[in-house]
Scaffold this motif. Structure first.
Motif, mmCIF file in Angstrom:
data_model
loop_
_atom_site.group_PDB
_atom_site.id
_atom_site.type_symbol
_atom_site.label_atom_id
_atom_site.label_comp_id
_atom_site.label_asym_id
_atom_site.label_seq_id
_atom_site.Cartn_x
_atom_site.Cartn_y
_atom_site.Cartn_z
ATOM 1 N N SER A 30 34.302 46.897 32.327
ATOM 2 C CA SER A 30 35.623 46.628 31.758
ATOM 3 C C SER A 30 35.590 46.724 30.230
ATOM 4 C CB SER A 30 36.077 45.229 32.183
ATOM 5 O OG SER A 30 37.011 44.732 31.249
ATOM 6 N N MET A 61 37.755 45.725 28.014
ATOM 7 C CA MET A 61 38.190 44.471 27.392
ATOM 8 C C MET A 61 37.042 43.480 27.353
ATOM 9 S SD MET A 61 41.480 43.857 26.358
ATOM 10 C CE MET A 61 42.695 42.717 27.018
ATOM 11 N N TYR A 103 42.382 52.853 22.136
ATOM 12 C CA TYR A 103 41.906 51.588 21.572
ATOM 13 C C TYR A 103 41.703 51.684 20.065
ATOM 14 C CZ TYR A 103 41.156 49.237 26.027
ATOM 15 O OH TYR A 103 41.338 48.620 27.225
ATOM 16 N N VAL A 115 50.265 49.498 28.236
ATOM 17 C CA VAL A 115 49.664 48.231 28.675
ATOM 18 C C VAL A 115 49.989 48.007 30.147
ATOM 19 C CG1 VAL A 115 49.825 45.717 28.419
ATOM 20 C CG2 VAL A 115 49.685 47.158 26.395
ATOM 21 N N THR A 116 48.964 47.701 30.947
ATOM 22 C CA THR A 116 49.194 47.486 32.381
ATOM 23 C C THR A 116 49.484 46.013 32.648
ATOM 24 O OG1 THR A 116 46.879 46.987 32.824
ATOM 25 C CG2 THR A 116 47.517 49.315 32.907
ATOM 26 N N ARG A 140 47.981 44.039 34.611
ATOM 27 C CA ARG A 140 46.716 43.306 34.618
ATOM 28 C C ARG A 140 46.281 42.948 33.194
ATOM 29 N NH1 ARG A 140 41.674 43.340 38.044
ATOM 30 N NH2 ARG A 140 40.152 42.974 36.404
ATOM 31 N N GLU A 141 46.405 43.921 32.314
ATOM 32 C CA GLU A 141 46.046 43.668 30.918
ATOM 33 C C GLU A 141 46.960 42.615 30.304
ATOM 34 O OE1 GLU A 141 44.238 48.067 29.775
ATOM 35 O OE2 GLU A 141 46.370 47.656 29.551
ATOM 36 N N THR A 166 45.696 39.263 31.143
ATOM 37 C CA THR A 166 44.537 38.922 30.305
ATOM 38 C C THR A 166 45.004 38.493 28.918
ATOM 39 O OG1 THR A 166 43.442 40.715 31.469
ATOM 40 C CG2 THR A 166 42.262 39.757 29.595
ATOM 41 N N ILE A 167 45.934 39.278 28.364
ATOM 42 C CA ILE A 167 46.459 38.960 27.038
ATOM 43 C C ILE A 167 47.087 37.559 27.041
ATOM 44 C CG2 ILE A 167 48.263 39.560 25.352
ATOM 45 C CD1 ILE A 167 47.766 42.508 26.066
ATOM 46 N N LYS A 222 44.139 46.632 22.305
ATOM 47 C CA LYS A 222 44.749 47.717 23.060
ATOM 48 C C LYS A 222 46.113 48.099 22.488
ATOM 49 C CE LYS A 222 45.513 50.300 26.827
ATOM 50 N NZ LYS A 222 45.453 50.352 28.262
#
Lengths: 273, 266
Positions: free
Chosen positions: B60, B62, B119, B127-128, B130-131, B134-135, B190
């Motif tokens: 990953s 990230m 990046y 941006v997905t 899932r991301e 996380t953010i 990102k």
């Protein structure tokens, strides 16, 4: 070695700070060797010496930032020399005049209230009694009416009084001042000294005044400690400020003049930041 | 313009803008007050090296960015304490070394990978979901830490030596502050890219510094300007087909100069 508890014996008090043959290093090199002296509660001690004589090291030792490499350093009956020790809050410290960012977002009152943070501990917000202590400290230095001003707007001398108030807000037993008269004009110096003297008397504080400026402190202190990598002399100013003693530290170009019962000293030493 | 908001990618981009704009602004206040802007720049590039290794090794990006960012910050801090290497010197060394590493890793990939460059320059429109999670999670943790140690961070930013002498674990809390800077950079990486991430950390807070006399007002100004920069920059970049990261940064810079002109401190 045990010591008498100060409160236990009426009329007899134990020293608040004791060094027993204590040596200290600064950045790995020996800076102070074999210190032996003690400070009594309520005493006003001036600590003098030329540049590199170990004044800063002694200060760090008093603040518990360095441990002795040999010997013992005892403060408040405790040989602690870690910052987490609860005794730390009993020492109010005025650092050497550092440049205060004139635009830093902080008010006078917030600055003084920071003196309470050590005692408060993490996760606790200042309470009404903390605010009272901070206001009381500001009153003692005569700046309560400026409490909501940004710190950066105050004059250099006023800022220093605010920082003294912050030390007082800690409710210390010992007030430790590092070169407080350096870089301030003569009237500010006089005002600062009379403030410290008054706090010493009114709050019964033990005052340790570190300075390279012998003539500023000698009229106000009970005793002077002269450092030069070791303790060269300690005693009443008149006993320490002799030509022989000073010449041993500052070289032969020392002038000691008697002036109104005290001594005025001229030595070839300049202070560098 | 309203139909823009019905696009999933646009909703995600806006959500990311709000979170990143807020987090960077709040952390940035302490970065500006404590003088850590260069740490931000160095860490952003270390994080980028982590991203490239992530793509190269199939881990990953990230997670690798976080490892590299925190690793850099912790080593720099340890060097500062142990060997007394000046902060900006060791940050500079890591800055250079991580860019060199990133280029080595990119070279080893042998094929052109557009995502890696995302990046570097930022690609908030991709941006997905899932991301986004996380953010959101990392932002929440970082802001919670700031709230918990707010009074100590204020003290450390003002005078770390004094804080230490007053019995506050200032060295450890400074370490935590640096860690939060690292986390913030990875969160924003990102969206705005390694080259511009520290712009969001520094510029809104620097503008706020011009306008505010109290810490709280400085934080509010920083958040307002941070959000105006990220959201405004995002919409402008979409409307005029400009790169999002650059647009956000240039808008923030414009706000900074307006703040200097409007500053009551001048």
């Amino acid at each position: 070695m045990t010591m008498t508890t100060p409160a236990a014996v009426p009329g007899v008090t134990a020293p608040i700070i004791t060094f027993e043959n204590a040596s200290f290093a600064y950045h790995g090199t020996p800076a102070l060797q074999g210190l032996t002296f003690s400070v009594m509660p309520g005493e006003f001690l001036g600590i003098i010496g030329p540049n590199g004589s170990g004044k800063t090291t002694l200060l760090k030792a008093l603040l518990g930032l360095v441990a002795p490499t040999s010997g013992r350093a005892t403060m408040f009956d405790c040989t602690c020399h870690t910052l987490r020790c609860h005794h730390r809050a009993r020492i109010g410290y005025l650092p050497q005049r550092s440049h205060v960012d004139p635009h830093f977002p902080i008010t006078v009152f917030e600055t003084v209230l920071m003196g309470r943070y050590g005692a408060l501990g993490l996760f606790h917000r200042p309470t009404a009694s903390d605010r009272e202590l901070a206001a009381g400290a500001l009153t003692d230095v005569g700046l309560l009416e400026l409490k909501d001003r940004p710190l950066g707007q105050l004059s250099g001398g006023q800022q220093q009084r605010v920082l003294i108030a912050r030390a007082l807000a800690q409710q210390p037993q010992v007030l430790l001042l590092d070169e407080p008269t350096t870089g301030v004009d003569a009237p500010t110096q006089t005002a600062l000294l009379s403030l410290v003297r008054r706090l010493h008397q009114v709050r019964h504080l033990t005052v340790l005044f570190v300075t390279h400026d012998i003539n500023v402190v000698s009229p106000v202190v009970d005793r002077l400690a002269l450092l030069n990598g070791r303790l060269v002399a300690i005693g009443r100013p008149a006993d320490v400020l002799t030509r022989e003693t000073l010449a041993a530290v500052y070289g032969e170009a020392v002038i000691v003049a008697s002036q109104g019962g005290g001594s005025y000293v001229i030595v070839a030493d300049h202070h560098h930041d | 313009m309203t139909e823009l908001l019905t696009y999933g990618f646009m909703q995600r981009a806006l959500a990311a803008s709000v979170m990143i704009g807020t987090l960077c602004a709040v952390v940035g206040v302490f970065v500006v007050l404590r003088g850590l802007a260069f740490v931000g720049a160095g860490t952003a590039h270390a994080a980028f090296a982590g991203v490239t290794l992530g793509y190269l090794a199939g881990i990953s990006p990230m997670a690798m960015a976080l490892v590299f960012a925190l690793g850099t910050i912790w080593i720099v801090q340890a060097l500062n304490e142990r060997s007394r290497t000046a902060f900006d010197v060791s940050v500079g060394i890591f800055y250079a070394a991580s860019m060199a590493l990133a280029i080595v890793f990119i070279g080893l990939m042998r094929t052109y990978n557009a995502e890696v460059y995302g990046y570097l320059f930022g690609s908030i429109l991709s941006v997905t979901a899932r991301e986004l999670w996380t953010i959101g999670l990392l932002s929440a943790v970082a802001l919670l830490c700031l709230a918990l140690f707010f009074k100590e961070f204020h003290f450390i930013a003002f005078d770390q030596e004094m804080a230490e002498a007053s019995g506050i674990p200032a060295t450890r809390l400074f370490f935590l502050l640096l860690t939060l800077v690292g986390v913030t950079i990875v969160v924003a990486l990102k969206a705005v890219g390694a080259l511009l991430v520290f712009a969001l950390l520094v510029i809104p807070a620097a503008a706020a510094y011009q306008l505010a006399g109290r810490l709280w007002t400085m934080i509010l100004w920083a958040v307002a300007l941070g959000l105006a920069s990220t959201i405004g920059g995002l919409l402008l970049s979409y409307a005029f087909d400009l790169p999002s990261g650059s647009t956000i940064t240039l808008l923030a810079t414009a706000f900074f100069f307006l703040a200097v002109l409007a500053s009551p401190k001048r």
